[in-house]
Design an enzyme around this catalytic site. Structure first.
Site, short mmCIF file in Angstrom:
data_model
loop_
_atom_site.label_atom_id
_atom_site.label_comp_id
_atom_site.label_asym_id
_atom_site.label_seq_id
_atom_site.Cartn_x
_atom_site.Cartn_y
_atom_site.Cartn_z
N LYS A 50 0.87 -1.18 0.00
CA LYS A 50 0.00 0.00 0.00
C LYS A 50 0.90 1.23 0.00
CE LYS A 50 -3.78 1.67 3.07
NZ LYS A 50 -4.56 1.28 4.28
N SER A 70 -9.36 0.77 3.49
CA SER A 70 -8.62 1.67 2.62
C SER A 70 -7.49 1.01 1.82
CB SER A 70 -8.01 2.81 3.45
OG SER A 70 -7.05 2.32 4.37
N SER A 116 -9.23 -1.63 7.57
CA SER A 116 -8.75 -1.33 6.21
C SER A 116 -7.95 -2.44 5.54
CB SER A 116 -7.91 -0.05 6.22
OG SER A 116 -8.73 1.06 6.40
#
Lengths: 460, 64
Positions: free
Chosen positions: A77, A152, A176
Site C-alpha cells: 500500500k 482503505s 482497512s
C-alpha cells in the site's frame, strides 16, 4: 501461475516448474494487460523487480534458501516507505520527496528474499473513500469493476484478487485490511496491535493503526509473519493444517449481524455455513454475548477522528484544496472534539476491551461477521458511506485483538463473502490453525475472478 | 466564518479566531457542516460516558 499461493509458488520453484524471473515477467505482463481497468498499482517497480528476481534465482541455483518467500513477489500500500520512491498516500497533499529508507516491514520481507514489485492504491491517507478527486483513480473490484474493492487498502485487495501479486501489505485502523480482503475474496490479517512494526508507515491514528498482510491463503499469511520475524516464542507460525478441531471452542457473535444490524441474507447463510464447517471439523460452536456494535463504533469514531485531525489538521487548514472532499469531511470531525472527549473515549475503550478479553477465558476464537453485505457499487457515494457503517471490524481495531478475514462464499450476484476469526492477544497461531483447517475443508479461497483487459475496458 | 454558520455549532475559540480555519470553512462549507454535525454527535456520545470511568479516586483501587 498468477493464481498460485505464495507457498505453491515456493514449491514450484523447488520443483523447477518455473523460476522467479519467469514469474515476475508473467506478472508484469498481466499488470500491463489488465490493470488499466482496475487501477490497483500506483507504481510498478519493473526494473528493480526483474533485477531482484534474477538475484533470487541466482541464489537458489547456488543452493541458498532464504525461506518460504524467497523469490516470491509482493507489493505494498502506498503509505509504506520504500527507499527511492515517493510515498504518495494516494493524495496531492503528500510529500514530493522520495523515502530514504524502507519501512521495517518492507525491509524484513526483502531480507527474507521476497521481491518488491510496487506501490498499491489506497483511499487517500488510508482514511478517505474510493473518490475521483484525488490525483490517481480509485482501485476497482476484480470481481466486478463497477463495484468498490473495499478499503482503505483497496489496491492491496484488488491486486491479490486479480492475480497481479500473491502477497501485499496494507494497514488497518478501522478495518482497512479486512474490508478489501472481504470485498475482493482474499485473506487479510489485522494482527495484535503493534505485532508488526509500523516504522516507515504514514500514520492515520496512532493508537489504532495496524500493519497487516493480504494473501490468497491463511498459510501464506502465516508465512509472511514468519518472514517478518514477529513470533514471540520463536515457534514458526506456518504449521500443517490440523485434520480436526476437536476440543476447540468457538464463540459465535451473532448479535452484530442479527440484532444490531441485519446482514444481507447471502451473508447470513454464508456465516451459518461457516459455523457448520467448524462444527463438522470437531469444534464446539456456541453463541456468545457482547456489548452492542454501536458502543464499539462510537468510541472508535471519537478516537480516530481526534487522532486523524492531529495528523492532518495543520495541512488541511493550510491547503484544503490538496485533499479530497471525502477526507476533508472525515478528518474535520476531529476539530470539534475536546481533549476530555478523547480521554473519555480512551477510558471507555478499556471496558470494551475487557468484555472481549473475558470471552477468551472460555473460547479459543470468535467467529464474527465481516462486512454485512457484498461490495457495493463504486459510483454511488451514499452506498459507499452506508457500506462503511455496515461492518463488524471496528470492535477489534479498537481492542487490538488479532482478526483474520477469510472468504466463505459468493453472493447471488457473484461477489465474495467472508467472515472474521478473532483470537486473544498474540494468539495469531490459533487463527492460522483454525483458518487453515477451514480452507482445507472448503475451496472458496481458490475461486478467482475473470478480468476485463485494459483495452476491452477502454472500448466500453 | 459567518456568524450564521458558527452560531449553532460547537465552535472552539481557536476556530473562531483562526484565519486558516476560516479559509478551510470558506473553501468547503458543505464538508464543514457535515463534519460539525458528526462532531456534535460524537461530543454527545463522549458526554454520555459515565464519569465514574474516570473517577480520579480510582487510584485507591489499584493493587500494588
Amino acid at each position: 501461475m498468477h493464481n498460485l499461493t505464495a507457498i505453491q509458488i515456493s514449491q514450484a520453484y523447488r520443483r523447477g516448474d518455473f523460476n522467479p524471473v519467469e514469474l515476475v515477467e508473467h506478472l508484469l505482463a498481466r499488470i500491463q494487460k489488465y490493470d488499466g481497468a482496475y487501477n490497483a498499482f500506483l507504481e510498478v517497480a519493473k526494473e528493480s523487480a526483474l533485477r531482484d528476481a534474477q538475484q533470487a534465482w541466482r541464489e537458489m541455483k547456488a543452493g541458498e534458501n532464504k525461506g518460504v518467500l524467497h523469490g516470491v513477489p509482493f507489493a505494498v500500500k502506498d503509505n509504506f516507505d520504500v527507499a527511492g520512491s515517493v510515498t504518495t498516500c494516494h493524495s496531492a497533499a503528500s510529500t514530493k520527496d522520495a523515502a530514504q529508507a524502507d519501512a521495517t516491514a518492507v525491509s524484513r520481507l526483502k531480507a527474507g528474499g521476497a521481491v518488491y514489485l510496487g506501490k498499491l492504491a489506497l483511499h487517500e491517507y488510508a482514511f478517505g473513500a474510493p473518490t475521483f478527486d484525488t490525483p490517481y483513480p480509485p482501485a476497482r473490484n476484480p470481481w466486478n469493476r463497477e463495484h468498490q474493492p473495499g478499503g482503505s487498502s483497496s489496491g492491496s485487495g484488488a491486486a491479490v484478487s486479480a492475480g497481479f501479486i500473491p502477497l501485499a501489505l496494507g494497514t488497518d485502523t478501522g478495518g482497512s485490511v479486512r474490508n478489501p480482503a472481504a470485498c475482493c475474496g482474499v485473506v487479510g490479517l489485522k494482527p495484535t496491535y503493534d505485532l508488526i512494526p509500523r516504522d516507515g508507515v504514514y500514520p492515520l491514528a496512532f493508537t489504532l493503526d495496524h500493519v497487516g498482510p493480504l494473501a490468497r491463503s491463511v498459510d501464506d499469511i502465516a508465512a509472511v509473519l514468519d518472514t517478518l520475524q514477529v513470533a514471540e516464542n520463536g515457534r514458526p507460525y506456518l504449521q500443517p493444517a490440523p485434520e480436526s478441531l476437536k476440543g476447540k471452542r468457538i464463540g459465535f457473535i451473532r448479535r452484530f449481524h442479527e440484532e444490531d444490524l441485519s446482514a444481507h441474507p447471502d451473508m447470513t447463510q454464508a456465516l451459518n455455513d461457516a459455523a457448520e464447517v467448524f462444527a463438522e471439523l470437531g469444534a464446539t460452536v456456541e453463541t456468545v454475548s457482547v456489548p452492542a456494535l454501536s458502543e464499539f463504533v462510537n468510541i472508535q469514531r471519537i478516537i480516530i477522528a481526534a487522532e486523524a485531525w492531529a495528523v492532518h489538521g495543520q495541512g488541511m487548514t493550510q491547503s484544503p484544496q490538496l485533499y479530497s472532499k471525502a477526507l476533508r469531511t472525515k478528518a474535520m470531525v476531529g476539530a470539534f472534539l475536546s481533549a476530555t472527549d478523547y480521554l473519555k473515549a480512551q477510558q471507555a475503550r478499556r471496558g470494551l476491551c475487557d468484555s472481549i478479553n473475558q470471552l477468551f477465558n472460555v473460547y479459543d476464537a470468535l467467529l464474527v461477521v465481516n462486512s454485512l453485505d457484498p461490495a457495493c457499487r463504486i459510483d454511488d457515494m451514499d452506498e459507499v458511506n452506508r457500506a462503511y457503517r455496515r461492518q463488524a471490524r471496528v470492535p477489534f481495531s479498537l481492542t487490538g485483538h488479532p482478526a483474520i478475514s477469510i472468504p466463505c462464499g459468493l453472493s447471488s450476484t457473484g461477489l465474495p463473502l467472508s467472515f472474521q476469526l478473532v483470537s486473544n492477544f498474540f494468539q495469531e497461531s490459533e487463527l492460522f490453525s483454525m483458518g487453515a483447517a477451514y480452507q482445507a475443508a472448503t475451496d472458496w479461497h481458490m475461486k478467482h475472478p475473470e478480468l476485463v483487459s485494459s483495452i476491452e475496458q477502454a472500448a466500453t | 466564518m459567518s456568524n450564521e454558520i458558527s452560531a449553532s455549532l460547537p465552535i472552539s475559540d481557536w476556530q473562531r479566531d483562526d484565519p486558516a480555519w476560516a479559509r478551510l470553512v470558506a473553501f468547503d462549507k458543505e464538508s464543514y457542516l457535515t463534519a460539525a454535525k458528526a462532531g456534535k454527535e460524537l461530543e454527545e456520545v463522549a458526554s454520555g460516558i459515565k464519569d465514574s470511568i474516570i473517577d480520579p479516586w480510582s487510584y485507591r483501587d489499584i493493587e500494588v
